[in-house]
Structure formats: structure tokens, C-alpha cells
Design a protein around this motif. Structure first.
Motif, PDB file in Angstrom:
ATOM      1  N   THR A   1       7.762 -10.776  21.355  1.00  0.00           N
ATOM      2  CA  THR A   1       7.442 -12.085  21.920  1.00  0.00           C
ATOM      3  C   THR A   1       8.491 -12.506  22.936  1.00  0.00           C
ATOM      4  O   THR A   1       8.166 -13.019  24.006  1.00  0.00           O
ATOM      5  CB  THR A   1       7.354 -13.138  20.803  1.00  0.00           C
ATOM      6  OG1 THR A   1       6.422 -12.690  19.807  1.00  0.00           O
ATOM      7  CG2 THR A   1       6.888 -14.478  21.341  1.00  0.00           C
ATOM      8  N   LEU A   2       9.763 -12.279  22.617  1.00  0.00           N
ATOM      9  CA  LEU A   2      10.850 -12.638  23.527  1.00  0.00           C
ATOM     10  C   LEU A   2      10.758 -11.838  24.822  1.00  0.00           C
ATOM     11  O   LEU A   2      10.954 -12.388  25.909  1.00  0.00           O
ATOM     12  CB  LEU A   2      12.200 -12.398  22.852  1.00  0.00           C
ATOM     13  CG  LEU A   2      13.437 -12.752  23.691  1.00  0.00           C
ATOM     14  CD1 LEU A   2      13.415 -14.227  24.082  1.00  0.00           C
ATOM     15  CD2 LEU A   2      14.710 -12.419  22.923  1.00  0.00           C
ATOM     16  N   GLU A   3      10.458 -10.552  24.722  1.00  0.00           N
ATOM     17  CA  GLU A   3      10.313  -9.725  25.924  1.00  0.00           C
ATOM     18  C   GLU A   3       9.198 -10.240  26.818  1.00  0.00           C
ATOM     19  O   GLU A   3       9.324 -10.281  28.044  1.00  0.00           O
ATOM     20  CB  GLU A   3      10.047  -8.276  25.536  1.00  0.00           C
ATOM     21  CG  GLU A   3      11.250  -7.525  25.025  1.00  0.00           C
ATOM     22  CD  GLU A   3      10.915  -6.104  24.639  1.00  0.00           C
ATOM     23  OE1 GLU A   3      11.545  -5.178  25.172  1.00  0.00           O
ATOM     24  OE2 GLU A   3      10.017  -5.906  23.799  1.00  0.00           O
TER      25      GLU A   3
ATOM     26  N   PRO B   1       3.330 -18.369  18.467  1.00  0.00           N
ATOM     27  CA  PRO B   1       4.598 -17.634  18.578  1.00  0.00           C
ATOM     28  C   PRO B   1       5.397 -17.585  17.280  1.00  0.00           C
ATOM     29  O   PRO B   1       5.972 -16.557  16.951  1.00  0.00           O
ATOM     30  CB  PRO B   1       5.357 -18.393  19.675  1.00  0.00           C
ATOM     31  CG  PRO B   1       4.725 -19.747  19.737  1.00  0.00           C
ATOM     32  CD  PRO B   1       3.293 -19.538  19.358  1.00  0.00           C
ATOM     33  N   TRP B   2       5.411 -18.690  16.531  1.00  0.00           N
ATOM     34  CA  TRP B   2       6.178 -18.703  15.279  1.00  0.00           C
ATOM     35  C   TRP B   2       5.682 -17.604  14.346  1.00  0.00           C
ATOM     36  O   TRP B   2       6.480 -16.856  13.767  1.00  0.00           O
ATOM     37  CB  TRP B   2       6.059 -20.066  14.603  1.00  0.00           C
ATOM     38  CG  TRP B   2       6.806 -20.135  13.303  1.00  0.00           C
ATOM     39  CD1 TRP B   2       8.119 -20.484  13.114  1.00  0.00           C
ATOM     40  CD2 TRP B   2       6.295 -19.801  12.004  1.00  0.00           C
ATOM     41  NE1 TRP B   2       8.452 -20.404  11.784  1.00  0.00           N
ATOM     42  CE2 TRP B   2       7.353 -19.985  11.071  1.00  0.00           C
ATOM     43  CE3 TRP B   2       5.066 -19.376  11.523  1.00  0.00           C
ATOM     44  CZ2 TRP B   2       7.203 -19.752   9.722  1.00  0.00           C
ATOM     45  CZ3 TRP B   2       4.907 -19.140  10.167  1.00  0.00           C
ATOM     46  CH2 TRP B   2       5.969 -19.333   9.274  1.00  0.00           C
ATOM     47  N   ALA B   3       4.361 -17.496  14.200  1.00  0.00           N
ATOM     48  CA  ALA B   3       3.804 -16.497  13.290  1.00  0.00           C
ATOM     49  C   ALA B   3       4.109 -15.082  13.765  1.00  0.00           C
ATOM     50  O   ALA B   3       4.413 -14.192  12.966  1.00  0.00           O
ATOM     51  CB  ALA B   3       2.288 -16.695  13.171  1.00  0.00           C
ATOM     52  N   ARG B   4       4.058 -14.870  15.088  1.00  0.00           N
ATOM     53  CA  ARG B   4       4.339 -13.528  15.608  1.00  0.00           C
ATOM     54  C   ARG B   4       5.813 -13.176  15.430  1.00  0.00           C
ATOM     55  O   ARG B   4       6.141 -12.023  15.128  1.00  0.00           O
ATOM     56  CB  ARG B   4       3.946 -13.436  17.083  1.00  0.00           C
ATOM     57  CG  ARG B   4       3.824 -12.004  17.601  1.00  0.00           C
ATOM     58  CD  ARG B   4       3.206 -11.975  18.991  1.00  0.00           C
ATOM     59  NE  ARG B   4       2.779 -10.646  19.351  1.00  0.00           N
ATOM     60  CZ  ARG B   4       3.521  -9.761  20.002  1.00  0.00           C
ATOM     61  NH1 ARG B   4       4.749 -10.091  20.368  1.00  0.00           N
ATOM     62  NH2 ARG B   4       3.056  -8.567  20.313  1.00  0.00           N
ATOM     63  N   TRP B   5       6.696 -14.159  15.605  1.00  0.00           N
ATOM     64  CA  TRP B   5       8.113 -13.906  15.356  1.00  0.00           C
ATOM     65  C   TRP B   5       8.330 -13.523  13.893  1.00  0.00           C
ATOM     66  O   TRP B   5       9.184 -12.698  13.582  1.00  0.00           O
ATOM     67  CB  TRP B   5       8.953 -15.134  15.705  1.00  0.00           C
ATOM     68  CG  TRP B   5       9.192 -15.356  17.165  1.00  0.00           C
ATOM     69  CD1 TRP B   5       8.264 -15.699  18.098  1.00  0.00           C
ATOM     70  CD2 TRP B   5      10.423 -15.249  17.871  1.00  0.00           C
ATOM     71  NE1 TRP B   5       8.840 -15.844  19.341  1.00  0.00           N
ATOM     72  CE2 TRP B   5      10.174 -15.570  19.231  1.00  0.00           C
ATOM     73  CE3 TRP B   5      11.735 -14.946  17.493  1.00  0.00           C
ATOM     74  CZ2 TRP B   5      11.172 -15.569  20.204  1.00  0.00           C
ATOM     75  CZ3 TRP B   5      12.733 -14.959  18.469  1.00  0.00           C
ATOM     76  CH2 TRP B   5      12.443 -15.256  19.805  1.00  0.00           C
ATOM     77  N   GLN B   6       7.583 -14.140  12.995  1.00  0.00           N
ATOM     78  CA  GLN B   6       7.720 -13.812  11.570  1.00  0.00           C
ATOM     79  C   GLN B   6       7.320 -12.367  11.308  1.00  0.00           C
ATOM     80  O   GLN B   6       7.982 -11.653  10.546  1.00  0.00           O
ATOM     81  CB  GLN B   6       6.838 -14.744  10.725  1.00  0.00           C
ATOM     82  CG  GLN B   6       7.176 -16.214  10.832  1.00  0.00           C
ATOM     83  CD  GLN B   6       8.623 -16.507  10.533  1.00  0.00           C
ATOM     84  OE1 GLN B   6       9.137 -16.145   9.479  1.00  0.00           O
ATOM     85  NE2 GLN B   6       9.295 -17.161  11.470  1.00  0.00           N
TER      86      GLN B   6
END
Length: 308
Positions: free
Chosen positions: A62-64, A176-181
Motif C-alpha cells: 500500500t505504501l509503495e 487501506p487500514w485493512a490492507r495494511w493489516q
């Protein structure tokens, strides 16, 4: 004595002129070095990106994705990125630790939306575990941003759409929060579907929330306390109002279906259902997926249960 003073004065003037000339030449040299350094940096920024094949072989966090959308933006001045959470209360300070994980970014043209003859909006990553979905949207963004200059059939199609006033507005990661998890949480988070409030964003929009029968906190399909109760759905809803798309795609992963709104029955068909069905049939044919289901999900799944 006068001659001596004249010679001294001339010598002083020559020294001043010499030093001024040296300073000027030094400034010119420094300017030249800086100019070429900036040119090299810009050239590398414009050209030093992986080939499309290399891009598709790599998983992007996600950050990339967020960084690439900003950094690659210079390569295509006609598109830009949007922070959809700028006017939405996420409940977390964006500048605080973990705040970036709440940000929802989108990608779209810089021009006035109403200048486009056709506006296409695509939303991916609505559920954290749908990693392939977000990759698909990010790949489309990079096709528009960078790879449109490559001599490929798909980029020629994107270029033709651009010339024909077709614009794309893309949300690569809606949750995004869920994908970071999923990315950082290990095996315990690999199947993270809901957002931080345990809400299935797919059912938090007005029509879906009205029709869903599951309203139990903790269930994967919990629709939330009310329509648009979550900041993620509010942010995307506002973006929909901004774009006013002619076509809207919500891309998921984990099944081979082309699903149509709404998740209901054939007793009450949504507006323009036949047009959507025609477009879906075209998409199915173009994809080559002969076994893909096509229709409203509840009907498709009920048909399967009846057959079973």
C-alpha cells in the motif's frame, strides 16, 4: 610618483576585474553543474521505471502504491492524485503515527471533469484481503501514468481513449487500514475483510445497507450502524459525486463473476439493467472467461444453492 600611482591603480583595477571574472565564471560553472544535475535527475525520474513485465511480476505494498502515485505524477502532467480523506474525519491525526494508514488516495485527470465525454470510475481494494484487486487498479494507473509511451496494444487503447475524451478516476485501495493489516499482521490477518470498525464496506452504501440482512457486529458482512457510517464509504461517496461517472466498476478478487447492481432479485431490477447487462456481456467476451457467472450475486449464488 603620479606614474607609480597610476600603475598601482591600474593593477588594482585589473585585480578587481580578474576576481569579478573569476566569481562570474565560478557562478556560471556552479549554475551549469546544477542545471545538468537537475536534468539528469529529471531524466532518470522520467525514464528509470521498470518495464511493464517487471511491474506485473512484483507485489506492491500500500505504501509503495501511495508513493508511486505521487512520484510518477511528473511523468504525466495531465493526471494527478487526490487525497479523498482530506475533508473526511478519519478519527486519526494524519500526521500522527499510523495516520497514513487511514489515507485513501485516488488518481484522475487534472482537467475539469465535465470536459470529458465519458467518465469511468474504478474502485479496488474494498476488502483488505483482496490484494489482487488493488494491484489491478494500480497497474491501470501506471499504464496511464508511465507505460502509455510503450509500443503496446493496451497502451494504444488507453491513448485512444484519452484522445476521445474518456477520463479515468481510480481508487486503488478503498480500505487501506485493512490492507495494511493483511500486509503486516501475519497469518492471523491474512483474511481481513472488514475495516477497523468491523464493517463490510461493500454493504455500507445506501442501497446495499438497505437490502442486507446481516447486521451483527463481528460478522464478515456486517453492514454497519447505518448507510455511509464509515469514513471510507463517505470519502468514496463524495468522490463519486465529484466525478459523476458514466461507468462505475467495483473490482473484487476471489471469484469468477461479473456482478451487476444491486444485490437483490429479478423482481425489482435496477435502472438501466439491460444496458448494464449488455456491457457485462461484452466484458465477459473480451476477457475470454467463458465460465464466469454474470448477473446479480444473490441470484447467482441462490441458483448454485438450488442446483446443489
Amino acid at each position: 610618483k603620479m606614474r607609480k600611482q597610476t600603475r598601482m591603480k591600474a593593477t588594482t583595477n585589473r585585480r578587481i576585474i580578474t576576481w569579478l571574472l573569476r566569481i562570474w565564471l565560478g557562478c556560471m560553472a556552479l549554475f551549469t553543474v546544477k542545471f545538468f544535475a537537475a536534468y539528469v535527475i529529471e531524466w532518470r525520474a522520467q525514464t528509470a521505471y521498470p518495464s511493464f513485465e517487471e511491474h506485473t511480476r512484483k507485489y506492491h505494498s500500500t505504501l509503495e502504491m501511495q508513493l508511486a502515485m505521487k512520484l510518477d505524477n511528473d511523468a504525466n502532467p495531465y493526471y494527478t492524485w487526490f487525497d479523498l480523506t482530506k475533508t473526511i474525519d478519519t478519527g486519526v491525526d494524519a500526521d500522527a503515527e499510523g495516520g497514513e494508514a487511514m489515507k485513501i488516495y485516488a488518481f484522475g485527470p487534472v482537467q475539469d471533469v465535465h470536459k470529458f465525454r465519458r467518465r469511468v470510475m474504478i474502485v479496488c481494494g474494498q476488502h483488505g484481503r483482496e490484494l489482487v484487486s488493488a494491484e489491478l487498479c494500480f497497474t491501470l494507473i501506471r499504464l496511464i501514468q508511465l507505460y502509455v509511451r510503450d509500443d503496446r496494444d493496451f497502451t494504444a487503447t488507453v491513448a485512444r481513449h484519452t484522445l476521445n475524451d474518456v477520463g479515468y478516476w481510480i481508487v486503488p485501495v478503498m480500505s487501506p487500514w485493512a490492507r495494511w493489516q493483511v500486509e503486516a499482521g501475519g497469518p492471523a490477518r491474512q483474511c481481513q475483510r472488514t475495516n477497523g470498525q468491523h464493517v463490510d464496506l461493500n454493504r455500507n452504501f445506501p442501497n446495499a445497507h438497505k437490502q442486507t440482512k446481516v447486521r451483527i457486529v463481528g460478522d464478515e458482512t456486517y453492514a454497519g450502524e447505518g448507510p455511509l457510517s464509515e469514513y471510507e464509504s463517505k470519502a468514496v461517496d463524495k468522490f463519486i459525486d465529484f466525478v459523476e461517472p458514466h461507468l462505475f466498476y467495483n473490482v473484487h478478487s476471489g471469484g469468477n463473476e461479473i456482478l451487476l447492481p444491486y444485490d437483490g432479485t429479478y423482481d425489482i431490477l435496477p435502472p438501466n439493467y439491460e444496458k448494464m447487462l449488455t456491457l457485462a456481456r461484452y466484458a465477459k467476451e473480451a476477457s475470454g472467461c467463458k465460465t464466469c457467472g454474470l448477473g446479480m450475486s444473490s441470484v447467482l449464488y441462490n441458483d448454485r444453492e438450488d442446483q446443489a
